[in-house]
Scaffold this motif. Structure first.
Motif, PDB file in Angstrom:
ATOM      1  N   ARG A  38       0.840  -1.210   0.000  1.00 33.94           N
ATOM      2  CA  ARG A  38       0.000   0.000   0.000  1.00 33.94           C
ATOM      3  C   ARG A  38       0.867   1.249   0.000  1.00 33.94           C
ATOM      4  O   ARG A  38       0.611   2.216  -0.749  1.00 33.94           O
ATOM      5  CB  ARG A  38      -0.929  -0.007   1.207  1.00 33.94           C
ATOM      6  CG  ARG A  38      -1.765   1.280   1.341  1.00 33.94           C
ATOM      7  CD  ARG A  38      -2.669   1.233   2.557  1.00 33.94           C
ATOM      8  NE  ARG A  38      -1.922   0.888   3.755  1.00 33.94           N
ATOM      9  CZ  ARG A  38      -1.168   1.748   4.439  1.00 33.94           C
ATOM     10  NH1 ARG A  38      -1.043   3.000   4.010  1.00 33.94           N
ATOM     11  NH2 ARG A  38      -0.544   1.366   5.525  1.00 33.94           N
ATOM     12  N   VAL A  39       1.916   1.262   0.836  1.00 30.11           N
ATOM     13  CA  VAL A  39       2.825   2.411   0.872  1.00 30.11           C
ATOM     14  C   VAL A  39       3.488   2.600  -0.489  1.00 30.11           C
ATOM     15  O   VAL A  39       3.571   3.718  -1.013  1.00 30.11           O
ATOM     16  CB  VAL A  39       3.890   2.217   1.971  1.00 30.11           C
ATOM     17  CG1 VAL A  39       4.956   3.307   1.890  1.00 30.11           C
ATOM     18  CG2 VAL A  39       3.241   2.221   3.357  1.00 30.11           C
ATOM     19  N   GLU A  78      19.165  -9.375   6.167  1.00 32.87           N
ATOM     20  CA  GLU A  78      18.248  -9.690   7.267  1.00 32.87           C
ATOM     21  C   GLU A  78      17.461  -8.444   7.666  1.00 32.87           C
ATOM     22  O   GLU A  78      18.020  -7.365   7.827  1.00 32.87           O
ATOM     23  CB  GLU A  78      19.025 -10.242   8.457  1.00 32.87           C
ATOM     24  CG  GLU A  78      19.629 -11.611   8.200  1.00 32.87           C
ATOM     25  CD  GLU A  78      20.269 -12.216   9.439  1.00 32.87           C
ATOM     26  OE1 GLU A  78      20.086 -11.640  10.530  1.00 32.87           O
ATOM     27  OE2 GLU A  78      20.936 -13.257   9.306  1.00 32.87           O
ATOM     28  N   LEU A  79      16.148  -8.623   7.830  1.00 36.23           N
ATOM     29  CA  LEU A  79      15.266  -7.511   8.166  1.00 36.23           C
ATOM     30  C   LEU A  79      14.668  -7.636   9.559  1.00 36.23           C
ATOM     31  O   LEU A  79      14.438  -6.636  10.223  1.00 36.23           O
ATOM     32  CB  LEU A  79      14.113  -7.426   7.149  1.00 36.23           C
ATOM     33  CG  LEU A  79      14.482  -7.243   5.680  1.00 36.23           C
ATOM     34  CD1 LEU A  79      13.227  -7.231   4.836  1.00 36.23           C
ATOM     35  CD2 LEU A  79      15.272  -5.962   5.482  1.00 36.23           C
ATOM     36  N   LEU A  80      14.408  -8.875   9.992  1.00 33.68           N
ATOM     37  CA  LEU A  80      13.600  -9.045  11.192  1.00 33.68           C
ATOM     38  C   LEU A  80      13.811 -10.433  11.775  1.00 33.68           C
ATOM     39  O   LEU A  80      13.849 -11.426  11.036  1.00 33.68           O
ATOM     40  CB  LEU A  80      12.113  -8.861  10.833  1.00 33.68           C
ATOM     41  CG  LEU A  80      11.069  -9.276  11.859  1.00 33.68           C
ATOM     42  CD1 LEU A  80      11.106  -8.343  13.050  1.00 33.68           C
ATOM     43  CD2 LEU A  80       9.687  -9.287  11.222  1.00 33.68           C
ATOM     44  N   PRO A 138      16.034  -4.012 -10.523  1.00 40.24           N
ATOM     45  CA  PRO A 138      15.632  -2.747 -11.160  1.00 40.24           C
ATOM     46  C   PRO A 138      15.369  -1.670 -10.109  1.00 40.24           C
ATOM     47  O   PRO A 138      15.191  -1.962  -8.919  1.00 40.24           O
ATOM     48  CB  PRO A 138      14.348  -3.115 -11.912  1.00 40.24           C
ATOM     49  CG  PRO A 138      14.402  -4.585 -12.065  1.00 40.24           C
ATOM     50  CD  PRO A 138      15.131  -5.114 -10.870  1.00 40.24           C
ATOM     51  N   ARG A 139      15.295  -0.451 -10.563  1.00 38.78           N
ATOM     52  CA  ARG A 139      15.141   0.669  -9.622  1.00 38.78           C
ATOM     53  C   ARG A 139      13.876   0.533  -8.785  1.00 38.78           C
ATOM     54  O   ARG A 139      13.898   0.778  -7.574  1.00 38.78           O
ATOM     55  CB  ARG A 139      15.113   1.986 -10.400  1.00 38.78           C
ATOM     56  CG  ARG A 139      15.021   3.201  -9.491  1.00 38.78           C
ATOM     57  CD  ARG A 139      14.935   4.492 -10.275  1.00 38.78           C
ATOM     58  NE  ARG A 139      14.638   5.610  -9.387  1.00 38.78           N
ATOM     59  CZ  ARG A 139      14.224   6.791  -9.805  1.00 38.78           C
ATOM     60  NH1 ARG A 139      14.055   7.022 -11.092  1.00 38.78           N
ATOM     61  NH2 ARG A 139      13.976   7.767  -8.942  1.00 38.78           N
ATOM     62  N   ALA A 140      12.762   0.135  -9.413  1.00 40.04           N
ATOM     63  CA  ALA A 140      11.511  -0.014  -8.655  1.00 40.04           C
ATOM     64  C   ALA A 140      11.655  -1.069  -7.570  1.00 40.04           C
ATOM     65  O   ALA A 140      11.131  -0.916  -6.462  1.00 40.04           O
ATOM     66  CB  ALA A 140      10.362  -0.371  -9.600  1.00 40.04           C
ATOM     67  N   ALA A 141      12.368  -2.156  -7.883  1.00 41.79           N
ATOM     68  CA  ALA A 141      12.577  -3.207  -6.884  1.00 41.79           C
ATOM     69  C   ALA A 141      13.462  -2.701  -5.750  1.00 41.79           C
ATOM     70  O   ALA A 141      13.257  -3.059  -4.581  1.00 41.79           O
ATOM     71  CB  ALA A 141      13.199  -4.434  -7.540  1.00 41.79           C
ATOM     72  N   ILE A 149      11.531   0.207   1.230  1.00 43.68           N
ATOM     73  CA  ILE A 149      10.293   0.323   2.009  1.00 43.68           C
ATOM     74  C   ILE A 149      10.099  -0.914   2.886  1.00 43.68           C
ATOM     75  O   ILE A 149       9.681  -0.815   4.051  1.00 43.68           O
ATOM     76  CB  ILE A 149       9.094   0.532   1.067  1.00 43.68           C
ATOM     77  CG1 ILE A 149       9.220   1.883   0.348  1.00 43.68           C
ATOM     78  CG2 ILE A 149       7.775   0.476   1.841  1.00 43.68           C
ATOM     79  CD1 ILE A 149       8.174   2.115  -0.736  1.00 43.68           C
ATOM     80  N   LEU A 150      10.420  -2.085   2.333  1.00 44.87           N
ATOM     81  CA  LEU A 150      10.347  -3.313   3.129  1.00 44.87           C
ATOM     82  C   LEU A 150      11.255  -3.220   4.344  1.00 44.87           C
ATOM     83  O   LEU A 150      10.861  -3.572   5.467  1.00 44.87           O
ATOM     84  CB  LEU A 150      10.747  -4.515   2.273  1.00 44.87           C
ATOM     85  CG  LEU A 150       9.702  -5.097   1.333  1.00 44.87           C
ATOM     86  CD1 LEU A 150      10.361  -6.030   0.319  1.00 44.87           C
ATOM     87  CD2 LEU A 150       8.632  -5.854   2.124  1.00 44.87           C
ATOM     88  N   ALA A 151      12.483  -2.762   4.131  1.00 45.60           N
ATOM     89  CA  ALA A 151      13.434  -2.666   5.235  1.00 45.60           C
ATOM     90  C   ALA A 151      12.937  -1.695   6.291  1.00 45.60           C
ATOM     91  O   ALA A 151      12.985  -1.984   7.496  1.00 45.60           O
ATOM     92  CB  ALA A 151      14.805  -2.236   4.714  1.00 45.60           C
ATOM     93  N   ASP A 152      12.422  -0.533   5.868  1.00 44.25           N
ATOM     94  CA  ASP A 152      11.913   0.451   6.822  1.00 44.25           C
ATOM     95  C   ASP A 152      10.756  -0.110   7.621  1.00 44.25           C
ATOM     96  O   ASP A 152      10.663   0.098   8.835  1.00 44.25           O
ATOM     97  CB  ASP A 152      11.458   1.717   6.088  1.00 44.25           C
ATOM     98  CG  ASP A 152      12.624   2.508   5.507  1.00 44.25           C
ATOM     99  OD1 ASP A 152      13.774   2.225   5.898  1.00 44.25           O
ATOM    100  OD2 ASP A 152      12.378   3.377   4.665  1.00 44.25           O
ATOM    101  N   HIS A 153       9.868  -0.831   6.947  1.00 46.30           N
ATOM    102  CA  HIS A 153       8.661  -1.340   7.602  1.00 46.30           C
ATOM    103  C   HIS A 153       8.963  -2.520   8.515  1.00 46.30           C
ATOM    104  O   HIS A 153       8.548  -2.554   9.665  1.00 46.30           O
ATOM    105  CB  HIS A 153       7.621  -1.740   6.550  1.00 46.30           C
ATOM    106  CG  HIS A 153       6.278  -2.040   7.128  1.00 46.30           C
ATOM    107  ND1 HIS A 153       5.319  -1.080   7.299  1.00 46.30           N
ATOM    108  CD2 HIS A 153       5.737  -3.207   7.598  1.00 46.30           C
ATOM    109  CE1 HIS A 153       4.234  -1.635   7.836  1.00 46.30           C
ATOM    110  NE2 HIS A 153       4.475  -2.920   8.022  1.00 46.30           N
ATOM    111  N   LEU A 154       9.703  -3.494   7.985  1.00 46.01           N
ATOM    112  CA  LEU A 154       9.920  -4.726   8.741  1.00 46.01           C
ATOM    113  C   LEU A 154      10.909  -4.543   9.884  1.00 46.01           C
ATOM    114  O   LEU A 154      10.798  -5.199  10.923  1.00 46.01           O
ATOM    115  CB  LEU A 154      10.411  -5.837   7.814  1.00 46.01           C
ATOM    116  CG  LEU A 154       9.329  -6.513   6.978  1.00 46.01           C
ATOM    117  CD1 LEU A 154       9.942  -7.547   6.055  1.00 46.01           C
ATOM    118  CD2 LEU A 154       8.289  -7.175   7.873  1.00 46.01           C
TER     119      LEU A 154
END
Length: 313
Positions: free
Chosen positions: A111-112, A161-163, A278-281, A287-292
């Motif tokens: 969503r973000v 590693e994220l979490l 790619p840049r979008a990935a 965003i995944l890293a910030d969130h998780l």
């Protein structure tokens, strides 16, 4: 050697049929055959054994196929990268994730991302970590959320590693609590029926390993479900299940933590070591890293971008 020739060659290798390959590539069959012949002349060898109703790769064709796929994949990556330079107004991201994360944090992350980049297409592939590693290595995903450490024979990937997430026991709210105390020892699951995930789930292997380390084989009341099914079976009072804390918190089920040292899993984001996302990935990965990083009960224990696994074949 032209990209079009390699694309036609890969199409014939996939379909084992010149006519079906031509249909897939939206080209006349004689034109496709002519391009394949031209490629064979340039390479100085035949790439296919041709027989009525049957087409198969020669040894030379078998050698060329993985190289052709890599060239085509890298070309597609380059094309998308150029398109995405314009402030990520278009493009796509292919993300793989386990069902437990698709049911918890992935919707919030997507969503973000979608709110920031509505023109970028989001494709999600749901599966267990072992399946996702194979799909990622084949070039069919840009990123994957996986449970680490990866198997010893995993393809060469870069992981961060994220979490480190706690695993807990869930039970039906209407039934009796699994323990009178605040925490449950793994050994206490010996005589309790468990609802167990299907083969290939990391949660299944983690639970089985913990039970065996405690000296017993668990007893299953229901076996073989996906995440939603397992939660439904627990809600119906068929048994207990060991699930991630983030899933338990959203399930509406009674949650009982495990006694120390407890059970945990490490969630990492992975991509192929030989291809830069790619840049979008890369933006989705951020965003995944910030969130998780802020979503779990414990921070990651290792520095990001650690190469894991070994090359196969």
């Amino acid at each position: 050697m032209q990209l079009q020739q390699l694309r036609y060659f890969a199409a014939v290798a996939d379909t084992r049929h010149f006519t079906r390959a031509a249909q897939r590539e939206h080209v006349a069959q004689p034109s496709l055959s002519q391009q394949i012949r031209s490629l064979e002349r340039e390479l100085g060898t035949e790439l296919f054994h041709r027989a009525r109703g049957h087409v198969s790769l020669t040894d030379a064709g078998e050698a060329l196929l993985p190289l052709a796929r890599r060239i085509l994949a890298d070309t597609e990556t380059a094309r998308r990268e150029v398109q995405e330079v314009a402030l990520l107004r278009r493009g796509r991201v292919r993300l793989g994730a386990p069902p437990s994360l698709c049911a918890s944090v992935v919707p919030d992350v997507l969503r973000v991302f979608h709110d920031r980049y509505p023109g970028v297409e989001l494709l999600v592939h749901e599966g267990g970590s072992r399946d996702l590693v194979a799909v990622l290595a084949a070039g069919e995903l840009d990123l994957a959320l996986v449970i680490t450490p990866l198997p010893g024979q995993a393809p060469a990937l870069v992981t961060a590693e994220l979490l480190r997430e706690e695993l807990v026991v869930v039970s039906a709210p209407a039934g009796p609590a699994p323990t009178a105390g605040k925490r449950l020892h793994v050994a206490a699951l010996r005589d309790r029926p468990l609802v167990m995930f299907r083969h290939g789930y990391d949660l299944r292997e983690l639970t089985l390993s913990a039970c065996r380390a405690a000296g017993f084989e668990p007893r299953f009341s229901v076996e073989g479900g996906e995440m939603d099914a397992v939660l439904g079976f627990v809600r119906a009072g068929l048994g207990l299940a060991v699930v991630p804390r983030m899933v338990a918190d959203r399930s509406g089920l009674r949650t009982t933590p495990l006694a120390p040292p407890g059970l945990h899993r490490t969630i990492s984001v992975a991509h192929r070591a030989d291809v830069s996302p790619p840049r979008a990935a890369r933006e989705l990965r951020r965003i995944l890293a910030d969130h998780l990083t802020g979503a779990g009960t414990e921070p990651p224990r290792a520095a990001p971008r650690t190469p894991r696994g070994t090359r196969t074949r």
